[in-house]
Design an enzyme around this catalytic site. Sequence first.
Site, PDB file in Angstrom:
ATOM      1  CE  LYS A  22       7.634  -1.149  -0.144  1.00 17.77           C
ATOM      2  NZ  LYS A  22       7.326  -2.424  -0.791  1.00 17.77           N
ATOM      3  NE  ARG A  97       5.922  -0.231  -6.953  1.00 18.56           N
ATOM      4  CZ  ARG A  97       5.279  -0.274  -5.795  1.00 18.56           C
ATOM      5  NH1 ARG A  97       5.173   0.799  -5.046  1.00 18.56           N
ATOM      6  NH2 ARG A  97       4.739  -1.397  -5.400  1.00 18.56           N
ATOM      7  NE  ARG A 139      -0.865  -7.011   1.112  1.00 18.55           N
ATOM      8  CZ  ARG A 139       0.181  -6.407   0.572  1.00 18.55           C
ATOM      9  NH1 ARG A 139       1.167  -5.964   1.351  1.00 18.55           N
ATOM     10  NH2 ARG A 139       0.294  -6.268  -0.724  1.00 18.55           N
ATOM     11  NE  ARG A 172      -2.796  -3.882  -2.490  1.00 24.22           N
ATOM     12  CZ  ARG A 172      -1.494  -3.658  -2.419  1.00 24.22           C
ATOM     13  NH1 ARG A 172      -0.953  -3.272  -1.273  1.00 24.22           N
ATOM     14  NH2 ARG A 172      -0.730  -3.818  -3.462  1.00 24.22           N
ATOM     15  NE  ARG A 183       1.547  -6.230  -6.088  1.00 21.30           N
ATOM     16  CZ  ARG A 183       0.872  -6.675  -5.027  1.00 21.30           C
ATOM     17  NH1 ARG A 183      -0.173  -7.456  -5.178  1.00 21.30           N
ATOM     18  NH2 ARG A 183       1.248  -6.322  -3.820  1.00 21.30           N
TER      19      ARG A 183
HETATM   20  P1  ADP Z   1       3.147  -3.495  -3.023  1.00 21.12           P
HETATM   21  O1  ADP Z   1       4.332  -2.759  -2.492  1.00 21.12           O
HETATM   22  O2  ADP Z   1       2.618  -4.509  -2.074  1.00 21.12           O
HETATM   23  O3  ADP Z   1       3.376  -4.057  -4.402  1.00 21.12           O
HETATM   24  P2  ADP Z   1       1.690  -0.954  -3.384  1.00 21.12           P
HETATM   25  O4  ADP Z   1       0.428  -0.697  -2.656  1.00 21.12           O
HETATM   26  O5  ADP Z   1       2.882  -0.158  -3.016  1.00 21.12           O
HETATM   27  O6  ADP Z   1       1.931  -2.510  -3.249  1.00 21.12           O
HETATM   28  O7  ADP Z   1       1.442  -0.726  -4.963  1.00 21.12           O
HETATM   29  C1  ADP Z   1       0.361  -1.315  -5.641  1.00 21.12           C
HETATM   30  C2  ADP Z   1       0.427  -0.952  -7.144  1.00 21.12           C
HETATM   31  O8  ADP Z   1       0.316   0.485  -7.317  1.00 21.12           O
HETATM   32  C3  ADP Z   1       1.731  -1.308  -7.876  1.00 21.12           C
HETATM   33  O9  ADP Z   1       1.751  -2.651  -8.322  1.00 21.12           O
HETATM   34  C4  ADP Z   1       1.715  -0.300  -9.023  1.00 21.12           C
HETATM   35  O10 ADP Z   1       0.867  -0.705 -10.076  1.00 21.12           O
HETATM   36  C5  ADP Z   1       1.118   0.947  -8.397  1.00 21.12           C
HETATM   37  N1  ADP Z   1       2.173   1.841  -7.855  1.00 21.12           N
HETATM   38  C6  ADP Z   1       2.444   2.099  -6.544  1.00 21.12           C
HETATM   39  N2  ADP Z   1       3.480   2.954  -6.427  1.00 21.12           N
HETATM   40  C7  ADP Z   1       3.876   3.237  -7.690  1.00 21.12           C
HETATM   41  C8  ADP Z   1       4.918   4.031  -8.272  1.00 21.12           C
HETATM   42  N3  ADP Z   1       5.792   4.700  -7.504  1.00 21.12           N
HETATM   43  N4  ADP Z   1       5.024   4.079  -9.615  1.00 21.12           N
HETATM   44  C9  ADP Z   1       4.197   3.427 -10.399  1.00 21.12           C
HETATM   45  N5  ADP Z   1       3.203   2.639  -9.958  1.00 21.12           N
HETATM   46  C10 ADP Z   1       3.053   2.542  -8.617  1.00 21.12           C
END
Ligand code: ADP
Length: 225
Positions: A22, A97, A139, A172, A183
């Site tokens: 994404k 999410r 990554r 990360r 996750r």
């Molecule tokens: P990925 O899609 O690879 O899991 P992201 O960078 O989108 O990684 O998200 C990393 C972390 O940030 C998530 O595991 C969560 O803890 C937090 N996070 C991101 N977006 C949200 C959201 N919309 N609501 C709650 N937590 C979020």
Amino acid sequence: MLKGIEYMIKELIMVGPPASGKGTQTKKLAAETGLKHVDTGSMLREAVANGTEAGKIAKGYMDKGQLVPVEIVARIIKERLMQDDCKNGFILDGFPRSLEQANILDTILKEIDGDNEVSLKVIYFDIPFNNLIERIVNRRSCPACGAIFNVKTMTLKNEGKCDFCNTDLVQRADDNEETATLRFNTYFEQTAPLVEFYKNRGVLVKINAQGSIDEVFENLKVVTK
Ligand code: ADP
């Protein structure tokens, strides 16, 4: 012209499991279309790095692969979407999410969109789950320009450095096998139901997210035209 319509806003929402591509695809699409890339994961990581109150709370959840409390994310996203550079449209990457967040987004968008005509599409990144943990642990990202690399499948010009700006790449904090597994659990329990939710609304578009970055981008362009 239809009454009350001022201009057409284009809104895209990216949904897919962690590491489904994404972020990479959204960056490319944002560069090509001029739509603003709004990425909650990066905004939260920035809040953590800056040591803000929201960042301090968020960190504990992110380290455990859980969703950050909805009030925090909703505030961040609303403030971001209300800025002028999102006026013509945006691509949401990482929000919503959960069904709860999707309902909150509805409320936010009602306020932001007003009487303007809106094209809303939800893009689902359809990909088999088996290799995604491996993608995550391999990554690395560039803290300067945001480029993302897979150190197993890509050969970098200089090992450990960004191909674009030669900055040292970083991993990360949550890109380890243990947190990545958590996750995925969070994704299956809370995020995956969004696919059905948006399908029932008639706004879901599925793309084949398997293949090279360029192949997937071609698939994406076809459905976002
Ligand atoms: P990925 O899609 O690879 O899991 P992201 O960078 O989108 O990684 O998200 C990393 C972390 O940030 C998530 O595991 C969560 O803890 C937090 N996070 C991101 N977006 C949200 C959201 N919309 N609501 C709650 N937590 C979020």
